[in-house]
Scaffold this motif. Sequence first.
Motif, PDB file in Angstrom:
ATOM      1  N   ALA A   1       0.836  -1.208   0.000  1.00 30.16           N
ATOM      2  CA  ALA A   1       0.000   0.000   0.000  1.00 30.16           C
ATOM      3  C   ALA A   1       0.865   1.249   0.000  1.00 30.16           C
ATOM      4  CB  ALA A   1      -0.933  -0.013   1.210  1.00 30.16           C
ATOM      5  N   ARG A   2       1.954   1.259   0.758  1.00 29.03           N
ATOM      6  CA  ARG A   2       2.853   2.417   0.791  1.00 29.03           C
ATOM      7  C   ARG A   2       3.526   2.634  -0.551  1.00 29.03           C
ATOM      8  NH1 ARG A   2       5.744   2.336   6.751  1.00 29.03           N
ATOM      9  NH2 ARG A   2       3.796   2.397   7.935  1.00 29.03           N
ATOM     10  N   VAL A   3       3.951   1.551  -1.201  1.00 25.41           N
ATOM     11  CA  VAL A   3       4.561   1.674  -2.525  1.00 25.41           C
ATOM     12  C   VAL A   3       3.551   2.257  -3.505  1.00 25.41           C
ATOM     13  CG1 VAL A   3       5.472   0.351  -4.487  1.00 25.41           C
ATOM     14  CG2 VAL A   3       6.289  -0.116  -2.183  1.00 25.41           C
ATOM     15  N   GLY A   4       2.312   1.788  -3.421  1.00 24.04           N
ATOM     16  CA  GLY A   4       1.269   2.320  -4.309  1.00 24.04           C
ATOM     17  C   GLY A   4       1.024   3.801  -4.060  1.00 24.04           C
ATOM     18  N   ASN A   5       0.967   4.216  -2.795  1.00 23.39           N
ATOM     19  CA  ASN A   5       0.770   5.634  -2.473  1.00 23.39           C
ATOM     20  C   ASN A   5       1.934   6.475  -2.979  1.00 23.39           C
ATOM     21  OD1 ASN A   5      -1.644   5.077  -1.208  1.00 23.39           O
ATOM     22  ND2 ASN A   5      -0.756   5.004   0.848  1.00 23.39           N
ATOM     23  N   THR A   6       3.155   5.974  -2.826  1.00 25.71           N
ATOM     24  CA  THR A   6       4.340   6.698  -3.301  1.00 25.71           C
ATOM     25  C   THR A   6       4.309   6.827  -4.817  1.00 25.71           C
ATOM     26  OG1 THR A   6       5.590   5.856  -1.424  1.00 25.71           O
ATOM     27  CG2 THR A   6       6.858   6.737  -3.255  1.00 25.71           C
ATOM     28  N   ALA A   7       3.923   5.791  -5.513  1.00 24.63           N
ATOM     29  CA  ALA A   7       3.838   5.853  -6.981  1.00 24.63           C
ATOM     30  C   ALA A   7       2.799   6.885  -7.405  1.00 24.63           C
ATOM     31  CB  ALA A   7       3.502   4.479  -7.544  1.00 24.63           C
ATOM     32  N   ASP A   8       1.676   6.969  -6.703  1.00 29.73           N
ATOM     33  CA  ASP A   8       0.659   7.980  -7.015  1.00 29.73           C
ATOM     34  C   ASP A   8       1.223   9.381  -6.831  1.00 29.73           C
ATOM     35  OD1 ASP A   8      -1.188   6.042  -7.637  1.00 29.73           O
ATOM     36  OD2 ASP A   8      -2.190   6.108  -5.667  1.00 29.73           O
ATOM     37  N   LYS A   9       1.974   9.605  -5.752  1.00 27.69           N
ATOM     38  CA  LYS A   9       2.559  10.921  -5.508  1.00 27.69           C
ATOM     39  C   LYS A   9       3.576  11.292  -6.570  1.00 27.69           C
ATOM     40  CE  LYS A   9       1.909  10.833  -0.500  1.00 27.69           C
ATOM     41  NZ  LYS A   9       2.566  10.778   0.810  1.00 27.69           N
TER      42      LYS A   9
ATOM     43  N   GLY B   1       3.610  10.223  -9.635  1.00 30.20           N
ATOM     44  CA  GLY B   1       2.849  10.520 -10.855  1.00 30.20           C
ATOM     45  C   GLY B   1       2.246  11.917 -10.823  1.00 30.20           C
ATOM     46  N   GLU B   2       1.715  12.329  -9.670  1.00 32.54           N
ATOM     47  CA  GLU B   2       1.148  13.670  -9.540  1.00 32.54           C
ATOM     48  C   GLU B   2       2.234  14.728  -9.677  1.00 32.54           C
ATOM     49  OE1 GLU B   2      -0.789  13.597  -5.761  1.00 32.54           O
ATOM     50  OE2 GLU B   2      -2.368  12.236  -6.452  1.00 32.54           O
ATOM     51  N   ALA B   3       3.407  14.479  -9.103  1.00 27.69           N
ATOM     52  CA  ALA B   3       4.510  15.428  -9.217  1.00 27.69           C
ATOM     53  C   ALA B   3       4.967  15.566 -10.659  1.00 27.69           C
ATOM     54  CB  ALA B   3       5.673  14.998  -8.321  1.00 27.69           C
ATOM     55  N   VAL B   4       5.041  14.489 -11.370  1.00 21.21           N
ATOM     56  CA  VAL B   4       5.446  14.533 -12.786  1.00 21.21           C
ATOM     57  C   VAL B   4       4.416  15.307 -13.588  1.00 21.21           C
ATOM     58  CG1 VAL B   4       5.785  13.110 -14.848  1.00 21.21           C
ATOM     59  CG2 VAL B   4       6.853  12.455 -12.704  1.00 21.21           C
ATOM     60  N   ASP B   5       3.144  15.120 -13.301  1.00 22.20           N
ATOM     61  CA  ASP B   5       2.099  15.855 -14.019  1.00 22.20           C
ATOM     62  C   ASP B   5       2.227  17.354 -13.795  1.00 22.20           C
ATOM     63  OD1 ASP B   5       1.028  13.570 -15.075  1.00 22.20           O
ATOM     64  OD2 ASP B   5      -0.580  13.382 -13.569  1.00 22.20           O
ATOM     65  N   ARG B   6       2.641  17.775 -12.600  1.00 20.58           N
ATOM     66  CA  ARG B   6       2.786  19.201 -12.322  1.00 20.58           C
ATOM     67  C   ARG B   6       4.006  19.804 -13.002  1.00 20.58           C
ATOM     68  NH1 ARG B   6       1.235  18.003  -6.561  1.00 20.58           N
ATOM     69  NH2 ARG B   6       3.425  17.521  -6.400  1.00 20.58           N
TER      70      ARG B   6
END
Length: 105
Positions: free
Chosen positions: A73-81, A83-88
């Motif tokens: 779950a932590r790895v998944g949350n980190t991957a989401d973050k 991805g959001e940073a790359v989008d910004r």
Amino acid sequence: MTTERRVEHPDGTVEHVTTTETPTTIVTEKRGGGMGFIGVLIALIAIGVIGYFAFTMTQSRQVSNNAVADAAARVGNTADKVGEAVDRVVPEARPAPEPQTSSDS
């Protein structure tokens, strides 16, 4: 032990009776010496130890499974973050311009 008694019958005859009794001896044998009790006690202790280790192993597997699920779950949350940073940071992709071709004809 000898017992003597005199019996008078109605017809007038007298009978002398002597009875000899031999003492009765009762022999009781006790076998085993408590080894059955000790065997049962050892079996109960063994069952208790096996049950304890089985229960501990089950709990250990549960803890391990929970730790793996938490890490995933932590790895998944980190991957989401990420991805959001790359989008910004990266601007939205624009289509590439058409290559220009020269025509000399």
